[in-house]
Design a protein around this motif. Structure first.
Motif, mmCIF file in Angstrom:
data_model
loop_
_atom_site.group_PDB
_atom_site.id
_atom_site.type_symbol
_atom_site.label_atom_id
_atom_site.label_comp_id
_atom_site.label_asym_id
_atom_site.label_seq_id
_atom_site.Cartn_x
_atom_site.Cartn_y
_atom_site.Cartn_z
ATOM 1 N N ALA A 188 -91.954 -30.767 -14.679
ATOM 2 C CA ALA A 188 -92.478 -31.931 -14.106
ATOM 3 C C ALA A 188 -93.931 -31.608 -13.438
ATOM 4 C CB ALA A 188 -91.646 -32.717 -13.105
ATOM 5 N N LEU A 189 -93.706 -30.479 -12.810
ATOM 6 C CA LEU A 189 -95.041 -30.036 -12.228
ATOM 7 C C LEU A 189 -96.006 -29.522 -12.932
ATOM 8 C CD1 LEU A 189 -96.658 -29.086 -9.282
ATOM 9 C CD2 LEU A 189 -95.515 -27.097 -9.470
ATOM 10 N N LEU A 190 -95.678 -28.543 -14.100
ATOM 11 C CA LEU A 190 -96.701 -28.158 -15.046
ATOM 12 C C LEU A 190 -97.252 -29.334 -15.892
ATOM 13 C CD1 LEU A 190 -94.856 -24.748 -15.959
ATOM 14 C CD2 LEU A 190 -96.756 -25.252 -14.855
ATOM 15 N N VAL A 191 -96.243 -30.252 -16.289
ATOM 16 C CA VAL A 191 -96.798 -31.346 -17.084
ATOM 17 C C VAL A 191 -97.992 -32.307 -16.168
ATOM 18 C CG1 VAL A 191 -96.263 -33.904 -17.704
ATOM 19 C CG2 VAL A 191 -94.563 -32.171 -18.462
ATOM 20 N N GLU A 192 -97.829 -32.478 -15.131
ATOM 21 C CA GLU A 192 -98.700 -33.033 -14.294
ATOM 22 C C GLU A 192 -99.983 -32.302 -13.862
ATOM 23 O OE1 GLU A 192 -99.063 -33.941 -9.599
ATOM 24 O OE2 GLU A 192 -97.372 -35.123 -10.684
ATOM 25 N N LEU A 225 -90.119 -28.321 -22.894
ATOM 26 C CA LEU A 225 -90.750 -29.881 -23.191
ATOM 27 C C LEU A 225 -90.909 -30.292 -24.405
ATOM 28 C CD1 LEU A 225 -92.482 -31.859 -21.692
ATOM 29 C CD2 LEU A 225 -94.616 -30.480 -22.526
ATOM 30 N N PRO A 226 -90.618 -29.299 -25.580
ATOM 31 C CA PRO A 226 -90.364 -29.987 -26.985
ATOM 32 C C PRO A 226 -89.254 -30.620 -27.174
ATOM 33 C CG PRO A 226 -91.398 -27.844 -27.079
ATOM 34 C CD PRO A 226 -91.056 -27.830 -25.742
ATOM 35 N N SER A 227 -88.199 -30.475 -26.153
ATOM 36 C CA SER A 227 -86.846 -31.272 -26.203
ATOM 37 C C SER A 227 -87.038 -32.699 -25.790
ATOM 38 C CB SER A 227 -85.747 -30.423 -25.768
ATOM 39 O OG SER A 227 -85.707 -30.466 -24.193
ATOM 40 N N TYR A 228 -88.064 -32.922 -24.896
ATOM 41 C CA TYR A 228 -87.938 -34.121 -24.150
ATOM 42 C C TYR A 228 -88.439 -35.313 -24.872
ATOM 43 C CZ TYR A 228 -87.900 -31.868 -19.357
ATOM 44 O OH TYR A 228 -87.183 -31.425 -18.256
ATOM 45 N N PRO A 229 -88.844 -35.256 -25.714
ATOM 46 C CA PRO A 229 -89.063 -36.731 -26.826
ATOM 47 C C PRO A 229 -87.752 -37.009 -27.124
ATOM 48 C CG PRO A 229 -90.603 -35.174 -27.742
ATOM 49 C CD PRO A 229 -90.112 -34.386 -26.553
ATOM 50 N N GLN A 230 -86.501 -36.316 -27.311
ATOM 51 C CA GLN A 230 -85.200 -36.592 -27.415
ATOM 52 C C GLN A 230 -84.470 -36.846 -26.176
ATOM 53 O OE1 GLN A 230 -83.294 -34.738 -30.604
ATOM 54 N NE2 GLN A 230 -81.288 -35.071 -29.835
ATOM 55 N N HIS A 231 -84.668 -35.775 -25.336
ATOM 56 C CA HIS A 231 -83.465 -35.660 -24.293
ATOM 57 C C HIS A 231 -84.101 -36.328 -22.714
ATOM 58 C CE1 HIS A 231 -80.683 -33.702 -26.896
ATOM 59 N NE2 HIS A 231 -81.600 -32.867 -27.120
ATOM 60 N N ALA A 232 -85.516 -36.916 -22.692
ATOM 61 C CA ALA A 232 -85.873 -36.962 -21.369
ATOM 62 C C ALA A 232 -84.973 -38.165 -20.817
ATOM 63 C CB ALA A 232 -87.451 -37.636 -21.651
ATOM 64 N N PRO A 233 -84.504 -39.074 -21.398
ATOM 65 C CA PRO A 233 -83.650 -40.151 -20.763
ATOM 66 C C PRO A 233 -82.435 -39.215 -19.957
ATOM 67 C CG PRO A 233 -84.189 -40.570 -22.494
ATOM 68 C CD PRO A 233 -84.826 -39.573 -22.616
ATOM 69 N N GLU A 265 -91.516 -41.114 -16.516
ATOM 70 C CA GLU A 265 -92.576 -41.580 -17.246
ATOM 71 C C GLU A 265 -92.478 -41.114 -18.689
ATOM 72 O OE1 GLU A 265 -95.562 -43.423 -16.204
ATOM 73 O OE2 GLU A 265 -93.996 -44.202 -14.812
ATOM 74 N N ILE A 266 -92.293 -39.838 -18.757
ATOM 75 C CA ILE A 266 -92.306 -39.124 -20.173
ATOM 76 C C ILE A 266 -91.176 -39.905 -20.980
ATOM 77 C CG2 ILE A 266 -91.642 -37.185 -21.487
ATOM 78 C CD1 ILE A 266 -92.278 -35.562 -19.083
ATOM 79 N N SER A 267 -90.045 -40.286 -20.491
ATOM 80 C CA SER A 267 -89.008 -41.197 -20.994
ATOM 81 C C SER A 267 -89.420 -42.423 -21.555
ATOM 82 C CB SER A 267 -87.791 -41.090 -20.044
ATOM 83 O OG SER A 267 -86.833 -42.002 -20.873
ATOM 84 N N ALA A 268 -90.317 -42.945 -20.585
ATOM 85 C CA ALA A 268 -90.887 -44.442 -20.916
ATOM 86 C C ALA A 268 -91.922 -44.435 -22.046
ATOM 87 C CB ALA A 268 -91.398 -45.143 -19.685
ATOM 88 N N ALA A 269 -92.560 -43.289 -22.228
ATOM 89 C CA ALA A 269 -93.464 -43.038 -23.232
ATOM 90 C C ALA A 269 -93.027 -43.309 -24.691
ATOM 91 C CB ALA A 269 -94.188 -41.884 -23.117
ATOM 92 N N GLY A 270 -91.969 -43.258 -24.868
ATOM 93 C CA GLY A 270 -91.065 -43.250 -26.144
ATOM 94 C C GLY A 270 -91.652 -42.313 -27.284
ATOM 95 N N LEU A 271 -91.903 -41.324 -27.014
ATOM 96 C CA LEU A 271 -92.535 -40.011 -27.940
ATOM 97 C C LEU A 271 -91.290 -39.965 -29.224
ATOM 98 C CD1 LEU A 271 -93.874 -37.105 -25.917
ATOM 99 C CD2 LEU A 271 -95.173 -39.396 -26.770
ATOM 100 N N PRO A 272 -91.942 -40.117 -30.455
ATOM 101 C CA PRO A 272 -91.065 -39.777 -31.557
ATOM 102 C C PRO A 272 -90.335 -38.453 -31.451
ATOM 103 C CG PRO A 272 -93.240 -39.587 -32.267
ATOM 104 C CD PRO A 272 -93.362 -39.961 -30.797
ATOM 105 N N SER A 273 -88.967 -38.527 -31.826
ATOM 106 C CA SER A 273 -88.164 -37.022 -31.611
ATOM 107 C C SER A 273 -87.833 -36.807 -33.041
ATOM 108 C CB SER A 273 -86.940 -37.648 -30.807
ATOM 109 O OG SER A 273 -86.324 -38.520 -31.245
#
Length: 308
Positions: A188-192, A225-233, A265-273
């Motif tokens: 989270a820190l590095l994303v910000e 981070l590459p796993s977050y489009p699917q696993h952020a929730p 916030e990443i989860s809410a962005a709804g990135l394609p997985s």
């Protein structure tokens, strides 16, 4: 005299999602009969189960009647419900059995599950998996605690590195919450800060410089981070459990709650997985969707300038 035939243990997997299918598949390859049930499961879970070649039984009741060890690998929110449904299938004449909860849950949740299982006369082992399912055999570690943890470790260490943290249920989950706070907090820190670097057109040199100065930290971002489009929730739920653990020991989970907001916030962005991208590609997508922009955040978490 003929040699006695050794009957392999039967392991029940509830359920064969990403982690359950990988762990179950590894144990199947080691000669264990590995069974699951797909009643009410998603198409993705069914596909993962087929790929792992797990034996599918018709119902949860059949699994409970057949297994020697039951492994629970589900979403954190679902862990108590799965344990409750399992207990409902136990009868007074049920076979001796061990239930191993491998979910990312707080010790308080573990205590609730342990109480249910004690009422059903079932041995309970608290467990946690550190590492991504796809890298379980190379980088993963399974942590176990509870009176029957050493016996379960003999089985699970056939699939991945396994460590016993003592005979007290809750220790493995507490350990997982600590690791989870670090792993997701760093992400989270590095994303910000990377998104801030993107705003001033310095993302690429900043990313490269951090890779040189802090290779360990950047490896966490590049791996997770590459796993977050699917696993952020799911990560949001895991951080909620981690925050609960910190609060339960009398501390205020300031950093963990902040990390949960960022990953939310990443989860809410709804990135394609549907395809794999690098961390820097994910960052570009988050920037394009204005993730963490102050205009997108509730007033309660925007940064207020002080007036001197």
């Amino acid at each position: 005299m003929g040699s006695e035939q050794v009957v392999p243990l039967t392991l029940g997997v509830l359920y064969p999602g990403e982690m359950g299918s990988v762990l179950g598949g590894l144990l199947r390859k080691q000669g264990f009969r590995t069974i699951t049930t797909l009643a009410g499961r998603s198409k993705r879970t069914r596909k993962l189960c087929r790929h792992a070649q797990l034996e599918v039984v018709h119902s949860l009741q059949q699994l409970v009647d057949s297994a020697d060890i039951v492994l629970s690998t589900v979403h954190p929110d679902s862990a108590p419900k799965v344990a409750e449904e399992y207990c409902a299938c136990r009868s007074g004449k049920a076979r001796q059995q061990c239930f191993v909860d491998l979910n990312s849950i707080a010790p308080a949740t573990v205590a609730h599950i342990e109480s249910m299982l004690a009422d059903a006369d079932v041995d309970f082992v608290d467990g946690a998996v550190h590492g991504m399912a796809a890298q379980l055999t190379t980088f993963g570690t399974i942590y176990l605690s509870g009176a029957s943890a050493p016996a379960v470790a003999v089985v699970l260490e056939r699939a991945a590195r396994t460590r016993v943290l003592g005979d007290r249920a809750g220790a493995a989950s507490a350990f997982k919450m600590l690791i989870s706070g670090v792993n997701k907090g760093v992400t989270a820190l590095l994303v910000e800060v990377c998104l801030a670097a993107r705003e001033v057109d310095l993302l690429e040199p900043f990313f490269a410089s951090c890779g040189e100065a802090y290779p360990g930290l950047m490896s966490i971002l590049e791996r997770t981070l590459p796993s977050y489009p699917q696993h952020a929730p799911r990560r949001v739920q895991e951080l909620r459990e981690a925050a609960q653990m910190v609060a339960d020991v009398g501390l205020r989970p300031r950093m963990i709650e902040s990390a949960r907001q960022v990953i939310g916030e990443i989860s809410a962005a709804g990135l394609p997985s549907d395809n794999v991208r690098s961390a820097i590609q994910i960052l570009a997508e988050l920037h394009a969707r204005e993730v963490l922009k102050q205009s997108q955040l509730p007033d309660s978490i925007t940064c207020q300038r002080s007036v001197e």
